[in-house]
Every structure is written in structure tokens, then in C-alpha cells.
Design an enzyme around this catalytic site. Structure first.
Site, PDB file in Angstrom:
ATOM      1  N   ASP A   1       0.884  -1.285   0.113  1.00  0.00           N
ATOM      2  CA  ASP A   1       0.017   0.167   0.088  1.00  0.00           C
ATOM      3  C   ASP A   1       0.768   1.065  -0.022  1.00  0.00           C
ATOM      4  OD1 ASP A   1      -1.579   2.136   0.523  1.00  0.00           O
ATOM      5  OD2 ASP A   1      -2.778   1.116   1.962  1.00  0.00           O
TER       6      ASP A   1
ATOM      7  N   ALA B   1      -4.510  18.149  -7.576  1.00  0.00           N
ATOM      8  CA  ALA B   1      -3.497  18.561  -6.531  1.00  0.00           C
ATOM      9  C   ALA B   1      -2.354  17.849  -6.615  1.00  0.00           C
ATOM     10  CB  ALA B   1      -4.166  18.969  -5.379  1.00  0.00           C
ATOM     11  N   SER B   2      -2.699  16.229  -6.523  1.00  0.00           N
ATOM     12  CA  SER B   2      -1.607  15.390  -5.965  1.00  0.00           C
ATOM     13  C   SER B   2      -0.760  15.369  -7.439  1.00  0.00           C
ATOM     14  CB  SER B   2      -2.427  13.912  -5.990  1.00  0.00           C
ATOM     15  OG  SER B   2      -3.202  13.692  -7.164  1.00  0.00           O
ATOM     16  N   LYS B   3      -1.463  15.365  -8.651  1.00  0.00           N
ATOM     17  CA  LYS B   3      -0.479  15.302  -9.845  1.00  0.00           C
ATOM     18  C   LYS B   3       0.284  16.482 -10.107  1.00  0.00           C
ATOM     19  CE  LYS B   3      -2.004  11.116 -11.223  1.00  0.00           C
ATOM     20  NZ  LYS B   3      -1.074   9.985 -10.982  1.00  0.00           N
TER      21      LYS B   3
ATOM     22  N   SER C   1      -0.609  13.181 -15.313  1.00  0.00           N
ATOM     23  CA  SER C   1      -1.805  13.405 -16.107  1.00  0.00           C
ATOM     24  C   SER C   1      -1.830  14.776 -16.740  1.00  0.00           C
ATOM     25  CB  SER C   1      -3.265  13.285 -15.310  1.00  0.00           C
ATOM     26  OG  SER C   1      -4.180  13.656 -15.910  1.00  0.00           O
TER      27      SER C   1
ATOM     28  N   TYR D   1      -7.535  15.130  -7.388  1.00  0.00           N
ATOM     29  CA  TYR D   1      -6.487  14.366  -8.219  1.00  0.00           C
ATOM     30  C   TYR D   1      -5.572  15.417  -9.073  1.00  0.00           C
ATOM     31  CZ  TYR D   1      -5.476  11.591 -12.266  1.00  0.00           C
ATOM     32  OH  TYR D   1      -4.866  10.843 -13.289  1.00  0.00           O
TER      33      TYR D   1
END
Length: 273
Positions: free
Chosen positions: A63, A156-158, A141, A154
Site C-alpha cells: 500500500d 492537486a496530487s498530480k 496526467s 486528483y
């Protein structure tokens, strides 16, 4: 490609489906030694069994949002093979919800898996990648370059992965480390089926026409070629490239076009303009 990847030790996170699985299969065909990570050991064991005739495969239940799991993954790779040549940070989850309606746990989960998973695995693998003058890849992405409405967590994380890896590349300019930021665009996979909605549950059926997207196999092939050629960045699909071009020349218009495009999804949380 086979000459380059043969006997190289390649770690792939999120290897049980989609781009990760397609990458594992292609690497196996080239004779790379594989370390496959995902949360489902059952799926990993099946994949390892199917690839074992082609190469050595080490499945490791991981994980990536858990720091200790990421360290154990890298330790297992070194214990088995003694080196690491390529790390592909592919594990990730998506989401679809308006930020105003979204539980903060959704944002926290997206950052934990997508961003921190990339950071943890890269941190523990880095000494070995520096030793081998190897490659680290982060799968982002188009959302890592341009914020997508109803995808705040999504995007923000990318964006965070993009900034992290870009900085890592500059820091290691003279160390021989190769860093690839890879943005495939919409790809056929199960990431949309497992995407989180406002309350943190999975959305289930994909809202997009999967058969009209680039296949995971094609994406995997392009990514491996970029690693071989030590490319810095790659952005796939005409739509993604056009979006980024329009952002530079007509940002306000691009915002409207992007909003209306995403609002056309079935059951979109966005109101039609």
C-alpha cells in the site's frame, strides 16, 4: 528495447491492472527482472505466475500510502536482486466531486496514494538508483499541468508529483539520475471505476467511453521508450497537447471549454454552462 531492458531490475507500483500491468507484461517480454507492487497479493501472484516463464518476478504486497510498506518494497527488491535500475511510480487513484461537497478525507486519500506514494518509493529507492544511474518515472496526467474541474484532489496530487520530480531532476543534474514526468491523458483502465466521489465511496461505472481512449498497452510502450531514451517529459494524446497549448494563448477561453467538456460526462457534478 530488449537490449536496453534485459536483466534490468524494474519496480512497478500499481502493477495489478491498467498501465502498471501492461508495463509489467512488456518489460517481461524484454527480459527485465520485475518487482511488482499492489495492494492485492492474490492478483500479483496470478500476474507473477503468468510472467514467470519469461523472466524473474517478485510480487510484493504494497500500500504505497504506507511509508513502511514502501520501504519494505525497496528492501525486498534489493534482497532479491541486489540493485534497482528503474522505478515506475504508477500507483494512483482518482476522484470526481465538487470541492465544496467533498469530504476532506477524499483529498487526504488522493494525496496519500498519488503524491506520498511517489515520494516514499522514490526516497527509499534513490540511493540504489543513484548507484546504477537509473531512472525514476512518475505517472501524472494532463491534470498535473492544468486543473480539471471536479478533480481537485486528483489535480492537486498530480501537480505535486510534477513539482517534486522536476525538482529532483534539477538536484541530480550531475549525478546521472534520469527523471521522467509522464502524462498519458485518458487511458483505458479501471482508475475511473475506483474513483472516489464526495463521500469517499467508489463511483463504480466509468462515466467515460473507455473504448475511445488510448490503450494501456500503447501507453506502456511509449513510456518504456521514453525511459530508454531518457526523456525528461512526455505528454500523450492530441486533446492533452491542445489543452496545454490553448492554456498559453487563451487561458480564460480554455477554462470555459474545459468546464463544458467535463460537464458533459454522465452524472457530472458540474452544472452545464
Amino acid at each position: 528495447m530488449r537490449e536496453f531492458f534485459k536483466d534490468k531490475v524494474v519496480i512497478i507500483t500499481g502493477a495489478s491492472s491498467g498501465i502498471g500491468l501492461a508495463t509489467a507484461r512488456e518489460c517481461a517480454g524484454y527480459g527485465a527482472k520485475l518487482v511488482l507492487a499492489a495492494r492485492s497479493m492474490e492478483k500479483l501472484a496470478e500476474i507473477a505466475d503468468s510472467l514467470s516463464a519469461s523472466t524473474e518476478v517478485l510480487p510484493v504486497r504494497t500500500d504505497v500510502s504506507v511509508k513502511e510498506d514502501c520501504k519494505a518494497l525497496i528492501d525486498a527488491a534489493i534482497s532479491r536482486f541486489g540493485r534497482i535500475d528503474v522505478l515506475i511510480n504508477n500507483a494512483g487513484i482518482s476522484m470526481r466531486a465538487i470541492f465544496n461537497d467533498m469530504d476532506l478525507s477524499v483529498m487526504e486519500r488522493l494525496m496519500a496514494v498519488n503524491f506520498w506514494g511517489t515520494v516514499y518509493c522514490t526516497k527509499f529507492a534513490l540511493p540504489y538508483l543513484l548507484e546504477s544511474k537509473g531512472s525514476v518515472t512518475g505517472v501524472i496526467s494532463t491534470a498535473g499541468y492544468k486543473g480539471l474541474p471536479a478533480r481537485t484532489g486528483y489535480s492537486a496530487s498530480k501537480f505535486a508529483i510534477n513539482g517534486f520530480l522536476d525538482t529532483l531532476r534539477v538536484e541530480n543534474m550531475y549525478s546521472g539520475l534520469h527523471v521522467l514526468v509522464f502524462a498519458p491523458g485518458f487511458t483505458t483502465s479501471n482508475i475511473r471505476k475506483t474513483a472516489l466521489v464526495a463521500d469517499g465511496s467508489e463511483q463504480g461505472d466509468t462515466p467515460r467511453a473507455e473504448d475511445k481512449m488510448m490503450s494501456a498497452e500503447k501507453v506502456a510502450h511509449i513510456m518504456l521508450r521514453c525511459i530508454k531514451n531518457r526523456r525528461r517529459r512526455a505528454t500523450l494524446t492530441f486533446t492533452s497537447k491542445m489543452l496545454l497549448f490553448l492554456c498559453r494563448i487563451a487561458p480564460k477561453l480554455t477554462d470555459r471549454l474545459e468546464y463544458n467538456y467535463m460537464a458533459k460526462e454522465p452524472d457530472s457534478p458540474l452544472k452545464r454552462g
